[in-house]
Design a protein around this motif. Structure first.
Motif, PDB file in Angstrom:
ATOM      1  N   ALA A 117       0.764  -1.152   0.124  1.00  0.00           N
ATOM      2  CA  ALA A 117       0.027  -0.197  -0.008  1.00  0.00           C
ATOM      3  C   ALA A 117       0.696   1.180   0.122  1.00  0.00           C
ATOM      4  CB  ALA A 117      -0.804   0.012   1.156  1.00  0.00           C
ATOM      5  N   LEU A 118       2.073   1.133   0.643  1.00  0.00           N
ATOM      6  CA  LEU A 118       2.755   2.437   0.776  1.00  0.00           C
ATOM      7  C   LEU A 118       3.507   2.709  -0.464  1.00  0.00           C
ATOM      8  CD1 LEU A 118       4.951   2.062   4.104  1.00  0.00           C
ATOM      9  CD2 LEU A 118       3.485   4.009   3.402  1.00  0.00           C
ATOM     10  N   ALA A 119       3.667   1.646  -1.401  1.00  0.00           N
ATOM     11  CA  ALA A 119       4.134   2.109  -2.918  1.00  0.00           C
ATOM     12  C   ALA A 119       3.279   2.904  -3.800  1.00  0.00           C
ATOM     13  CB  ALA A 119       4.395   0.773  -3.881  1.00  0.00           C
ATOM     14  N   PHE A 120       1.935   3.249  -3.324  1.00  0.00           N
ATOM     15  CA  PHE A 120       1.019   4.135  -4.087  1.00  0.00           C
ATOM     16  C   PHE A 120       0.851   5.479  -3.400  1.00  0.00           C
ATOM     17  CE2 PHE A 120      -0.090  -0.149  -5.075  1.00  0.00           C
ATOM     18  CZ  PHE A 120      -0.572  -0.235  -6.510  1.00  0.00           C
ATOM     19  N   PHE A 270       1.872   4.958   9.937  1.00  0.00           N
ATOM     20  CA  PHE A 270       2.463   5.973   8.913  1.00  0.00           C
ATOM     21  C   PHE A 270       1.360   6.115   7.780  1.00  0.00           C
ATOM     22  CE2 PHE A 270       4.948   7.611   5.545  1.00  0.00           C
ATOM     23  CZ  PHE A 270       5.572   8.701   6.299  1.00  0.00           C
ATOM     24  N   LEU A 271       0.967   4.821   7.339  1.00  0.00           N
ATOM     25  CA  LEU A 271       0.265   4.855   6.089  1.00  0.00           C
ATOM     26  C   LEU A 271      -1.148   5.553   6.289  1.00  0.00           C
ATOM     27  CD1 LEU A 271      -0.485   3.448   3.331  1.00  0.00           C
ATOM     28  CD2 LEU A 271      -1.475   1.635   4.571  1.00  0.00           C
ATOM     29  N   VAL A 272      -1.761   5.208   7.403  1.00  0.00           N
ATOM     30  CA  VAL A 272      -3.202   5.836   7.280  1.00  0.00           C
ATOM     31  C   VAL A 272      -3.085   7.482   7.585  1.00  0.00           C
ATOM     32  CG1 VAL A 272      -4.368   3.900   8.279  1.00  0.00           C
ATOM     33  CG2 VAL A 272      -3.240   5.509   9.871  1.00  0.00           C
ATOM     34  N   CYS A 273      -2.007   7.717   8.353  1.00  0.00           N
ATOM     35  CA  CYS A 273      -1.800   9.278   8.585  1.00  0.00           C
ATOM     36  C   CYS A 273      -1.284   9.801   6.996  1.00  0.00           C
ATOM     37  CB  CYS A 273      -0.718   9.333   9.464  1.00  0.00           C
ATOM     38  SG  CYS A 273      -1.146   9.219  11.099  1.00  0.00           S
ATOM     39  N   SER A 274      -0.627   8.991   6.285  1.00  0.00           N
ATOM     40  CA  SER A 274      -0.411   9.673   4.967  1.00  0.00           C
ATOM     41  C   SER A 274      -1.366   9.721   4.014  1.00  0.00           C
ATOM     42  CB  SER A 274       0.844   8.782   4.186  1.00  0.00           C
ATOM     43  OG  SER A 274       0.327   7.456   3.870  1.00  0.00           O
ATOM     44  N   GLY A 310       6.254  16.264   6.833  1.00  0.00           N
ATOM     45  CA  GLY A 310       6.073  17.013   8.107  1.00  0.00           C
ATOM     46  C   GLY A 310       4.429  16.877   8.708  1.00  0.00           C
ATOM     47  N   LYS A 311       3.552  16.808   7.480  1.00  0.00           N
ATOM     48  CA  LYS A 311       2.062  16.737   7.708  1.00  0.00           C
ATOM     49  C   LYS A 311       1.783  15.237   8.415  1.00  0.00           C
ATOM     50  CE  LYS A 311       0.887  19.807   4.131  1.00  0.00           C
ATOM     51  NZ  LYS A 311       0.082  19.792   2.648  1.00  0.00           N
ATOM     52  N   THR A 312       2.254  14.285   7.509  1.00  0.00           N
ATOM     53  CA  THR A 312       1.949  13.066   8.121  1.00  0.00           C
ATOM     54  C   THR A 312       2.701  12.697   9.638  1.00  0.00           C
ATOM     55  OG1 THR A 312       2.209  12.008   5.677  1.00  0.00           O
ATOM     56  CG2 THR A 312       2.526  10.718   7.438  1.00  0.00           C
ATOM     57  N   MET A 313       3.972  13.208   9.962  1.00  0.00           N
ATOM     58  CA  MET A 313       4.472  12.943  11.343  1.00  0.00           C
ATOM     59  C   MET A 313       3.696  13.810  12.297  1.00  0.00           C
ATOM     60  SD  MET A 313       6.638  10.800  11.033  1.00  0.00           S
ATOM     61  CE  MET A 313       7.299  10.746  12.716  1.00  0.00           C
ATOM     62  N   ALA A 314       3.178  14.689  11.914  1.00  0.00           N
ATOM     63  CA  ALA A 314       2.335  15.661  12.816  1.00  0.00           C
ATOM     64  C   ALA A 314       1.003  14.642  13.201  1.00  0.00           C
ATOM     65  CB  ALA A 314       1.971  17.010  12.142  1.00  0.00           C
ATOM     66  N   LEU A 315       0.364  14.142  12.105  1.00  0.00           N
ATOM     67  CA  LEU A 315      -0.762  13.371  12.536  1.00  0.00           C
ATOM     68  C   LEU A 315      -0.211  12.052  13.243  1.00  0.00           C
ATOM     69  CD1 LEU A 315      -2.534  13.408   9.117  1.00  0.00           C
ATOM     70  CD2 LEU A 315      -3.366  14.691  11.242  1.00  0.00           C
ATOM     71  N   VAL A 316       0.930  11.437  12.960  1.00  0.00           N
ATOM     72  CA  VAL A 316       1.277  10.336  13.679  1.00  0.00           C
ATOM     73  C   VAL A 316       1.679  10.677  15.300  1.00  0.00           C
ATOM     74  CG1 VAL A 316       3.468   8.905  14.088  1.00  0.00           C
ATOM     75  CG2 VAL A 316       2.575   9.195  11.904  1.00  0.00           C
ATOM     76  N   LEU A 317       1.971  11.914  15.407  1.00  0.00           N
ATOM     77  CA  LEU A 317       2.252  12.364  16.936  1.00  0.00           C
ATOM     78  C   LEU A 317       0.690  12.585  17.518  1.00  0.00           C
ATOM     79  CD1 LEU A 317       5.147  14.863  16.723  1.00  0.00           C
ATOM     80  CD2 LEU A 317       5.135  12.773  17.695  1.00  0.00           C
ATOM     81  N   VAL A 318      -0.291  12.979  16.845  1.00  0.00           N
ATOM     82  CA  VAL A 318      -1.683  12.779  17.269  1.00  0.00           C
ATOM     83  C   VAL A 318      -1.999  11.393  17.789  1.00  0.00           C
ATOM     84  CG1 VAL A 318      -3.989  13.439  17.069  1.00  0.00           C
ATOM     85  CG2 VAL A 318      -2.193  15.101  16.268  1.00  0.00           C
ATOM     86  N   PHE A 319      -1.681  10.654  17.011  1.00  0.00           N
ATOM     87  CA  PHE A 319      -1.978   9.163  17.246  1.00  0.00           C
ATOM     88  C   PHE A 319      -1.403   8.838  18.548  1.00  0.00           C
ATOM     89  CE2 PHE A 319      -4.131   8.304  13.376  1.00  0.00           C
ATOM     90  CZ  PHE A 319      -4.436   7.036  13.201  1.00  0.00           C
TER      91      PHE A 319
END
Length: 366
Positions: A117-120, A270-274, A310-319
């Motif tokens: 899934a990450l490949a897409f 990381f996938l769902v946050c991306s 940056g956007k993805t990691m910000a959401l990961v930190l919320v998780f």
């Protein structure tokens, strides 16, 4: 500023030209590109999982007013690597009465689903392993294969705690996937495409989280809650419930097989946050403020891949913040919340989004 960090669309053409000069045969060039992409993706997945485990330990420590790992490397930076080596050195035990083939296959299913899934996911213009005109549908579909791995692990272990954990996983993940998908559809009716690149391009005038009045933010929250449940994270970690089920579906797993489940969980976060960053927050697009030309020029200096990461990691930190803040729900509370509140709210959001698109009542309609 004309630099390769910014001009990522030049990378695929340059790579193809170099491989063509080196190998000549088009078939060999394609095979080399696939092998190189797989190797890079595997390296990224490994580093991401190791770093997220360390970050979560630090987040948990700070929430609880502790220091977290500090001894192995600077600020405990190599603690996760040491734990990985420890897992690899442990004996790989298979229960005597287990279904050996399915027992060994289950962790591979969980890991492979997230890996593919990450490949897409697009990181920047032309910086995407695979581009597909219905990429979002494919990612949601292939991501659902992970629940088969969990069900297979619980059933094949010949352990009642594992089986209970697996059954909970099936009910929980499938239920919350429905709300997550409906929430995404609420934004896709504005974007008008299932292609990740076109979804990002549709947000050139503004991110859908605010451009779709109320609907964008509500859909973002619904998808976030459902994603926490899909990843089996607190307060929805009933699948592993240590106080009830020992360790849930992976009770009988050890060594590298347990590590693969652990790896898949963090990479799935990381996938769902991306996906959330791409659909709701503009993906690699920078944050612009109206006619503030000076601010917008400064924002444009940051490369697209850095905006996305940056956007993805910000959401990961919320998780992670959610995990160490809220208590675990009961099974009945979790399922009642999904079927009696979250899913009806998702359907109402989708209906409202359809009305807004039909009437053109949203910011900067194309």
């Amino acid at each position: 500023m004309d630099h390769w960090l910014w001009r990522t669309e030049r990378i695929p053409a340059a790579l193809t030209a170099w491989l063509t000069q080196l190998l000549g045969e088009p078939l060999l060039v394609d095979l080399a590109k696939m092998a190189l992409a797989a190797a890079m993706l595997a390296g990224f997945v490994s580093l991401t999982a190791l770093s997220l485990v360390w970050i979560e330990r630090k987040v948990a420590a700070h929430v609880q007013q502790r220091l977290g790992p500090m001894r192995v490397g600077p600020h405990g930076l190599f603690q996760t690597l040491a734990d990985g080596l420890k897992l690899l050195s442990k004996e790989n035990i298979t229960p005597l009465e287990a279904d050996r083939f399915i027992f060994h296959l289950a962790p591979l299913l969980c890991f492979a689903a997230t890996f593919v899934a990450l490949a897409f996911i697009p990181w920047a213009p032309s910086l995407q392993v695979v581009n597909f005109n219905v990429g979002l549908v494919f990612v949601l579909g292939i991501g659902s294969v992970g629940v088969l791995g969990i069900l297979a692990a619980g059933w094949s272990s010949n352990n009642k705690w594992s089986m209970l954990g697996a059954m909970r996983a099936g009910a929980q993940i499938i239920s919350y996937e429905l709300s997550a998908t409906i929430a995404l559809l609420s934004v896709l009716v504005f974007a008008g495409s299932l292609d990740f690149r076109e979804i990002i391009a549709s947000q050139a005038s503004g991110w859908w989280i605010w451009r779709a009045p109320l609907v964008g933010f509500v859909a973002f929250v619904i998808y976030g809650i459902a994603s926490v449940a899909e990843c089996n994270r607190t307060p929805f970690d009933l699948v592993e419930g240590e106080s009830e089920l020992t360790a849930g579906f992976h009770t009988e797993y050890a060594s590298i097989r347990f590590a693969m489940f652990f790896l898949a969980e963090f990479v799935n976060i990381f996938l769902v946050c991306s996906i959330s960053a791409t659909v709701f927050l503009g993906g690699w697009l920078p944050f612009h403020v109206g006619n503030a030309a000076a601010f917008n020029r400064i924002a444009d200096l940051i490369p697209p891949w850095a905006w996305f990461y940056g956007k993805t990691m910000a959401l990961v930190l919320v998780f992670m913040w959610v995990r160490w803040t809220f208590p675990r729900l009961r099974v009945d509370q979790m399922m009642r919340f999904e079927w009696k509140f979250l899913m009806p709210l998702a359907f109402v959001t989708l209906a409202l989004a359809s009305c807004l698109v039909t009437a053109g009542w949203y910011f900067f309609p194309g």
